[in-house]
Design an enzyme around this catalytic site. Structure first.
Site, mmCIF file in Angstrom:
data_model
loop_
_atom_site.group_PDB
_atom_site.id
_atom_site.type_symbol
_atom_site.label_atom_id
_atom_site.label_comp_id
_atom_site.label_asym_id
_atom_site.label_seq_id
_atom_site.Cartn_x
_atom_site.Cartn_y
_atom_site.Cartn_z
ATOM 1 N N LYS A 321 35.026 45.949 40.967
ATOM 2 C CA LYS A 321 34.595 45.063 41.505
ATOM 3 C C LYS A 321 33.210 44.579 40.684
ATOM 4 O O LYS A 321 32.020 45.078 40.851
ATOM 5 C CB LYS A 321 34.177 44.887 43.056
ATOM 6 C CG LYS A 321 35.404 45.337 43.775
ATOM 7 C CD LYS A 321 35.019 46.227 44.963
ATOM 8 C CE LYS A 321 35.923 46.991 45.696
ATOM 9 N NZ LYS A 321 37.296 46.663 45.689
ATOM 10 N N ASP A 326 25.947 35.686 31.425
ATOM 11 C CA ASP A 326 24.573 35.392 30.663
ATOM 12 C C ASP A 326 23.770 34.845 31.439
ATOM 13 O O ASP A 326 23.815 34.239 32.504
ATOM 14 C CB ASP A 326 24.811 34.619 29.484
ATOM 15 C CG ASP A 326 25.095 33.090 29.451
ATOM 16 O OD1 ASP A 326 24.471 32.404 29.576
ATOM 17 O OD2 ASP A 326 26.377 33.060 30.144
ATOM 18 N N HIS A 629 33.163 49.510 54.520
ATOM 19 C CA HIS A 629 33.884 49.307 53.250
ATOM 20 C C HIS A 629 33.111 49.984 52.207
ATOM 21 O O HIS A 629 33.289 49.655 50.928
ATOM 22 C CB HIS A 629 34.443 47.901 53.202
ATOM 23 C CG HIS A 629 35.322 47.765 51.645
ATOM 24 N ND1 HIS A 629 34.846 47.327 50.596
ATOM 25 C CD2 HIS A 629 36.466 47.859 51.512
ATOM 26 C CE1 HIS A 629 35.732 47.219 49.594
ATOM 27 N NE2 HIS A 629 36.878 47.624 50.434
ATOM 28 N N LYS A 631 30.502 52.035 49.754
ATOM 29 C CA LYS A 631 30.724 53.370 48.731
ATOM 30 C C LYS A 631 29.456 53.710 48.179
ATOM 31 O O LYS A 631 28.891 53.193 46.977
ATOM 32 C CB LYS A 631 31.650 52.773 47.579
ATOM 33 C CG LYS A 631 33.144 52.452 48.119
ATOM 34 C CD LYS A 631 33.264 51.114 48.277
ATOM 35 C CE LYS A 631 34.964 50.395 48.296
ATOM 36 N NZ LYS A 631 35.604 51.246 49.381
ATOM 37 N N ASP A 636 17.762 62.139 49.319
ATOM 38 C CA ASP A 636 16.299 62.349 49.087
ATOM 39 C C ASP A 636 15.417 60.940 48.949
ATOM 40 O O ASP A 636 14.345 61.262 48.573
ATOM 41 C CB ASP A 636 16.033 63.391 48.347
ATOM 42 C CG ASP A 636 16.570 64.984 48.574
ATOM 43 O OD1 ASP A 636 16.746 65.106 49.535
ATOM 44 O OD2 ASP A 636 16.702 65.440 47.388
#
Length: 781
Positions: A321, A326, A629, A631, A636
């Protein structure tokens, strides 16, 4: 037997004097000699496989494998086999003991011994083993030698980039106002879809998009989002859908290229099993200046024995994804720069959400034309509830953005063959290494040469091989390296959490052998033995998306339950060995997110649900899970890994789903650079705010998440949230969403059902899950 942790570097060089194992029948139709290949095993777990060499008794491979170890095993086995049409036949084995490897590299020609004890030729190999402790000593030494560049980096296809900037997003839309954190610091949450919209508007040369799903009807600016728009152009076009916005930019001369995963199931009906809108998206852009390529996750077929595996592989996805465009110049340099977005957030329906994660109350407002419900069959937009969505994403500038652009170019070159549409980026017009901040960032991937044309010959040595395919598995390696470097805590949010099947109590042969769960468990064991505080927070959905009573979801839940049980059992055993009175959940905690609304939150405009329907049940309970959903892993408060990869075999193998992620840190704000004190940089601020959003509360202890005080505070809030969510009546308002995952863990680490909660709320689906007798487990792992 002790757990062996570390890394294997294996070179399979060649074999000689192999026997001809082909029989007369197959010789007629195909060949005259053996087609040899080599598989490597730790116990019964396959860890590598070479390419097949046709018709030779003296094959040459020269293939290198980089293997992460967190296993109980005393030896490494190399099995030499002959590949026939429909099966493989064993020729013999070479065994290398870890005792020998502990004394240095093992290298040379070794006899191949068949089951009868006879020699069947020789195998040339070189094997080097480095244990995890030695690797960490090396890591700290190199980090201290150059603390600004060497922390957390791995040797992979893309190198660590410095002087970058990273924005971290906890959802698609957040507050436009600064908030005060539990630490007292002021923090400005980011709004991902709003920043994506502004980036697309500002692009002058190119816009590249990779997506699992791209929905052309998506409204990126909604409601009071318009108050955050800054330019006339932003305000002028804010009513456009994503599709119309991209068409408008392409008509203005901007090169717009899109790679969308082709769900092959959509070719028959146009809808598809996964609801990705792929056919709809292609049709929408047909005949326009926007180039939209649908790309399936294809793999090469060698012969008949590959057919089954290839049929399964067609269900693998392109899961990356990203948006790349630019952007304006930086400083006095007049050249344009590049900006990129990478993470878990698809630009598709149902993803627009806020930290409130509403169920019903926005169905007549910002979600009126964007209703999504993937886990309650039969519930529609006129009844509700919607399925709330928790996700993490990043915005990247500096040299790292050019690496994200390179990923797109490598994929376009491979998968859009014949289309010479890439914008020609020239160094006199683009500043590829613009200094934009104080972050170090490295791009990570799971991908094969079926999906990307690897273009950098100087970095090819970082790739591995499986069945003749070049593979990058740097996401998996970065996770493991960062877990091994953890000292105080690990915070994870992920859509799935299953793996290390070789260490499960049952079903060890399930094809989900990545080592991340086992590595986390061993990190905790390491801290228990050192008598140090440590905590792993793991936030997952209460169940995977879909009807939790169906066979695929039940099987994923079963694998997830086995993963949890393995980890808790390992932690409980270590505590007993140390004579500790601590509980396994003092070191390892699983959470999920839920929401429950008041009757006053349900808009009058909604229809009354049909009697005895799922919608009526949910209208009465006014509760639903928040679908995690994300990820994300933070360690630390020093470093974050964010991307599209789940913690399962599909995402981490490199040879299944294609994935994209980054590992990012501010060198001045790490545990190492702060002399062992938890840092207070932007990673720490993001993690603190994220936990505050989930808990609905603030507390100073959240700045030290590994301490007993923080654990007790989080548990207290979670228990109150769960009691109210699970009760049939409201006795206390839910301020937050975080609850403990509904399992029970005893002192010895044994996992069982929570009392009075064997099934998920408002369902008949068992929480513990169940194996399927029919599904190939490659689909559910």
């Amino acid at each position: 037997m002790d757990v062996i942790r570390g890394e294997l570097m294996i070179d399979i060089m060649a074999a000689r004097n192999l026997p001809d194992t082909d029989n007369f029948f197959f010789s007629i139709f195909k060949k005259d000699l053996t087609d040899p290949f080599v598989s490597g095993y730790l116990g019964s777990t396959k860890i590598l496989m070479t390419s097949v060499k046709d018709n030779t008794l003296d094959p040459v491979w020269r293939e290198q494998f980089h293997i992460q170890l967190c296993h109980k095993s005393d030896c490494l086995r190399f099995v030499v086999q002959d590949k026939d049409h429909a099966w493989s036949q064993s020729i013999g084995e070479v065994t290398v003991s870890f005792y020998d490897l502990s004394n240095g590299p093992v290298s040379g020609w070794y006899p191949i011994i068949d089951p009868k004890g006879n020699q069947q030729g020789q195998l040339q190999i070189r094997v080097t083993f480095q244990d995890a402790a030695s690797l960490m000593v090396k890591y700290y030494k190199e980090s201290l030698e150059d603390i600004l560049m060497n922390q957390y980096k791995i040797d992979s296809y893309f190198e660590m980039r410095s002087g970058c900037h990273v924005d971290l997003y906890s959802c698609a839309r957040n507050t436009p106002y600064q908030v005060q954190l539990s630490s007292g610091a002021m923090y400005q949450p980011g709004s991902c879809f709003l920043d994506m919209y502004k980036t697309i508007i500002a692009a002058e040369k190119f816009i590249y998009i990779t997506g699992w799903s791209v929905w052309t009807k998506l409204q990126m600016v909604r409601g009071d989002d318009v108050d955050s728009l800054e330019t006339d152009e932003e305000r002028e076009h804010c009513g456009l859908s994503l599709g119309d916005l991209l068409k408008m930019k392409s008509e203005c001369g901007v090169r717009v290229l899109i790679l969308v995963w082709s769900d092959l199931s959509s070719m028959a009906t146009g809808e598809g099993m996964m609801g990705t809108h792929d056919q709809e998206t292609r049709s929408y852009f047909a005949g326009t200046a926007v180039e939209c390529c649908l790309v399936s996750r294809e793999v090469a077929v060698g012969d008949l024995s590959d057919v089954v595996n290839t049929s399964v592989a067609k269900s693998y996805t392109h899961h990356q994804k990203s948006i790349i465009a630019d952007s304006k110049p930086v400083g006095q340099d007049r050249r344009r720069t590049i900006v990129a977005f990478v993470g878990g957030l698809d630009i598709t329906d149902g993803r627009y959400d806020t930290p409130d994660h509403p169920l019903f109350k926005t169905l007549a407002g910002v979600h009126q034309d964007d209703f999504y419900q993937g886990s309650a069959p039969g519930v529609g937009a006129r009844e509700g509830p919607r399925q709330p969505w928790q996700d993490i994403h990043t915005r990247l500038t500096g040299a790292i953005a050019f690496d994200v652009c390179k990923n797109f170019m490598e994929r376009w070159s491979k998968q859009a063959q014949g289309r010479n549409s890439l914008f020609h980026l020239k160094s006199h017009k683009f500043n590829f290494e613009a200094e934009t901040g104080n972050w170090n960032v490295q791009l990570l991937r799971s991908i094969t040469d079926d999906s990307a044309a690897f273009a950098d010959a100087t970095r090819m040595y970082t790739l591995t091989v499986k069945k003749s395919r070049l593979i990058e598995d740097s996401i998996n390696r970065a996770y493991i390296h960062t877990i091994r470097a953890a000292e105080r805590f690990i915070y994870i949010e992920n859509q799935y959490f299953l793996g290390s099947a070789y260490a499960w109590e049952t079903d060890q042969k399930v094809t989900c052998h990545h080592t991340i769960p086992a590595e986390i468990a061993e990190k905790i064991v390491e801290k228990i033995r050192a008598n140090e505080e440590f905590l792993a927070f793991i936030v997952i959905p209460i169940h995977p998306e879909g009807d939790p009573a169906t066979a695929p979801i039940q099987e994923i839940l079963a694998w997830q339950r086995r993963t949890m049980a393995m980890m808790y059992r390992r932690v409980g055993h270590a505590l007993m060995q140390q004579g500790s009175a601590a509980h396994p959940t003092d070191y390892l905690q699983f959470y999920c997110l839920i929401n429950k609304e008041d009757e006053e939150d349900i808009p009058d405009e909604l229809d009354a649900p049909e009697p005895d329907s799922k919608a009526e049940m949910l209208r009465e309970s006014r509760r639903f899970m928040i679908y995690v959903h994300s990820k994300l892993m933070i360690v630390d408060d020093s470093v974050a890994i964010v991307g599209s990869a789940n913690i399962n075999q599909r995402s981490l193998a490199g040879s299944r789903d294609s994935e994209l992620a980054v590992i990012a840190h501010q060198p001045e704000h790490t545990l190492l650079s702060q002399g062992g004190n938890l840092p207070q940089g932007e990673v720490a601020q993001f993690r603190t705010r994220l936990m505050e959003e989930h808990l609905g509360h603030q507390h100073q202890t959240l700045t030290n998440p590994n301490t007993g005080e923080c654990k007790d505070f989080v548990r207290y809030i979670c228990k109150k949230n769960w009691q109210n969510f699970h009760a049939d009546y409201d006795y206390e308002y839910i301020a937050g969403h975080l609850v403990e995952y509904p399992i029970s863990v005893d002192q010895e680490g044994e996992v069982s059902a929570m009392e009075d909660c064997a099934n998920f709320p408002d369902t008949v689906a068992p929480i513990q899950g169940a194996k399927s007798a029919h599904l190939p487990n490659k689909l559910t792992t």
